[in-house]
Write an enzyme that holds these catalytic residues in place. Structure first.
Site, PDB file in Angstrom:
ATOM      1  N   SER A 102      -7.338  13.322 -10.206  1.00  0.00           N
ATOM      2  CA  SER A 102      -7.123  11.895 -10.024  1.00  0.00           C
ATOM      3  C   SER A 102      -5.711  11.463 -10.410  1.00  0.00           C
ATOM      4  CB  SER A 102      -8.194  11.129 -10.809  1.00  0.00           C
ATOM      5  OG  SER A 102      -8.217   9.773 -10.480  1.00  0.00           O
ATOM      6  N   ASP A 242      -4.087   6.001  -6.313  1.00  0.00           N
ATOM      7  CA  ASP A 242      -3.853   7.090  -7.260  1.00  0.00           C
ATOM      8  C   ASP A 242      -3.957   8.428  -6.531  1.00  0.00           C
ATOM      9  OD1 ASP A 242      -6.596   7.187  -6.888  1.00  0.00           O
ATOM     10  OD2 ASP A 242      -7.048   7.641  -8.979  1.00  0.00           O
ATOM     11  N   ASP A 244      -6.105  10.781  -6.068  1.00  0.00           N
ATOM     12  CA  ASP A 244      -7.236  11.158  -5.209  1.00  0.00           C
ATOM     13  C   ASP A 244      -7.816   9.980  -4.440  1.00  0.00           C
ATOM     14  OD1 ASP A 244      -8.457   9.898  -7.398  1.00  0.00           O
ATOM     15  OD2 ASP A 244     -10.231  11.168  -7.299  1.00  0.00           O
ATOM     16  N   ASP A 246      -9.232   7.087  -5.297  1.00  0.00           N
ATOM     17  CA  ASP A 246     -10.434   6.325  -5.656  1.00  0.00           C
ATOM     18  C   ASP A 246     -10.113   5.059  -6.440  1.00  0.00           C
ATOM     19  OD1 ASP A 246      -9.828   7.393  -8.138  1.00  0.00           O
ATOM     20  OD2 ASP A 246     -11.810   8.248  -8.506  1.00  0.00           O
TER      21      ASP A 246
END
Length: 451
Positions: A102, A242, A244, A246
């Protein structure tokens, strides 16, 4: 039993803590617990990753582990975490796996699982996988010969996901100029394509990943560069994702940061007005700003607080059948459309509100007055001991007395890193910073790695 799973899957420094050997075991044991033991001889498993250089190494090991248990693996390539969650559910796969850490630095990586319903694992499922990880050599099925399955590439999955996102809005963005920051991560190509396809005029930064520059002075944890880009290009607003994809943070036309609380308020207000907000409720965490709750109250919208972590937000949303929730950090869950925080989905929903209302982002965000907030992260030896530390409790009590009811304090262990997070809200910026520093100094002195 060793605790491998944190609040967002298994994470660690790639090739040191999260090794290929561990990735293989997670594939093998995770595939067994979540797919194979349901009776499926060749369960279908989708695997995606972000742009980190270690992702290919871990992906190879993970896929080997999955195939060793009999799984039929479809490799999605570089895609966002919510993209994996959506495709797992939509394609009827037994399991989805995302390789990402992340918003963490490039040296870290992580592995998180999604069940066939697109939701993250329950504690019970994680415990079952951990029990196998702690065994010397658990006896599990080993297919041979014709029972070993090929893996395949399904890179078209990303386009399938983007087409779905596009279908969730009723307007195009013609006439809007939007600056995008992909954090040199999963959304680096997805975000410009999606917003361009919706006819927005786009400006981009952080959309040139090289395997090493993910989250590096860019993305939702570093929105300053995007703020400069918005002002410089005279964009209507900016959206930062960000690593990833999410979470999301926005920037208004003046270069001011618009955080997850404000984004939730704007979208929630519009949903409430259109009678689309289930039970007139938004689920948030204890980190949400006092101003967020006051603004909701004025709109006749209720709120529920959970522990920090989008998994707890999702659990509460499922329990109460609520369809909007999230975190100040930008994890925003719109349960009508996806099962996890989704930066791209939230971004186009926010852009849709701006387009339909004809209001600027600063005007929409300005309806919520934020209380000054200061957050300090302290790297510690054992983050879980903070709750029982007498000296920390003592300084917190002292600060609470001095605040005299005008603010609040939150001191908690991070769910994903060896940190204690000290958060203080107060009447002024100066008070918030001063009180937070007082508490952080004691945490550092009594528990810090560098004390």
């Amino acid at each position: 039993m060793g605790k491998y799973f944190g609040t967002d899957g298994v994470r660690g420094v790639a090739n040191q803590e999260l090794t290929p050997e561990l990735a293989f075991k997670l594939g093998r044991y995770g595939g067994y617990v979540l797919a194979h033991n349901k009776g499926e001889k060749h369960p279908r498993v989708l695997v995606g990753r972000d742009t980190r250089v270690s992702g290919e190494m871990l992906e190879s090991a993970l896929i080997a582990g999955l195939i060793s248990i009999g799984a039929e693996v479809m490799r999605l390539g570089i895609i966002s975490t919510p993209g994996v969650a959506y495709l797992t559910r939509d394609m009827g796969a037994e399991l989805g796996v995302m390789i990402s850490a992340s918003h963490n630095p490039v040296a870290d990586n992580g592995i998180k699982f999604f069940g066939s319903d697109g939701f993250k694992l329950s504690d019970e499922q994680e415990n079952e996988i951990e029990a196998l990880l702690d065994q010397e050599n658990p006896e599990l099925p080993r297919p041979v010969g014709n029972d070993i399955v090929h893996y395949s590439d399904y890179f078209e999955g990303a386009q399938k996901y983007l087409s779905y996102l596009k279908s969730t809005v009723d307007v195009n963005f013609e006439g809007l100029k939007i600056a995008l920051d992909g954090a040199n991560g999963s959304t680096s190509s997805l975000a410009p394509f999606l917003f361009g396809d919706l006819e927005a005029d786009t400006e981009t930064i952080g959309c040139s990943p090289d395997g090493y520059n993910i989250n590096e002075k860019c993305g939702s944890t570093h929105p300053e560069k995007l703020a400069e880009k918005v002002v410089e290009t005279e964009s209507d607003f900016g959206l930062a994702f960000d690593g990833d994809g999410d979470r999301i943070i926005a920037v208004d036309e003046n270069g001011q940061i618009v955080d997850g609380d404000q984004i939730m308020f704007i979208i929630g207000q519009e949903m409430h007005k259109n009678q689309e907000l289930n039970n007139d409720m938004i689920v948030s965490t204890v980190m949400s700003n006092l101003g967020f709750y006051k603004a909701l109250e004025q709109e006749g919208i209720k709120s529920n607080k959970t522990k920090v972590g989008d998994r707890y937000v999702v659990e509460e949303m499922r329990r109460g059948n609520y369809n909007l929730g999230g975190e100040q950090s930008g994890h925003i869950v719109m349960m009508d459309y996806n099962t996890t925080g989704d930066g791209l989905l939230t971004g186009i929903q926010l852009a849709s509100v701006i387009k339909m209302t004809g209001k600027s982002l600063s005007e929409l965000a300005g309806q919520m007055k934020k209380y000054p907030q200061s957050l300090i992260n302290v790297r510690v030896t054992d983050k879980y001991r903070v709750e029982e530390n007498v000296d920390v409790k003592e300084v917190m009590t002292k600060v609470e007395v001095e605040m005299n009811g005008e603010g609040r304090i939150l001191v908690r262990p991070s769910g994903t890193e060896p940190l204690v997070r000290v958060m203080v809200e107060a009447a002024t910026d100066e008070d918030a910073e001063r009180f937070a520093q007082q508490i952080a100094d004691v945490v550092q002195d009594k528990m810090g790695l560098d004390k």
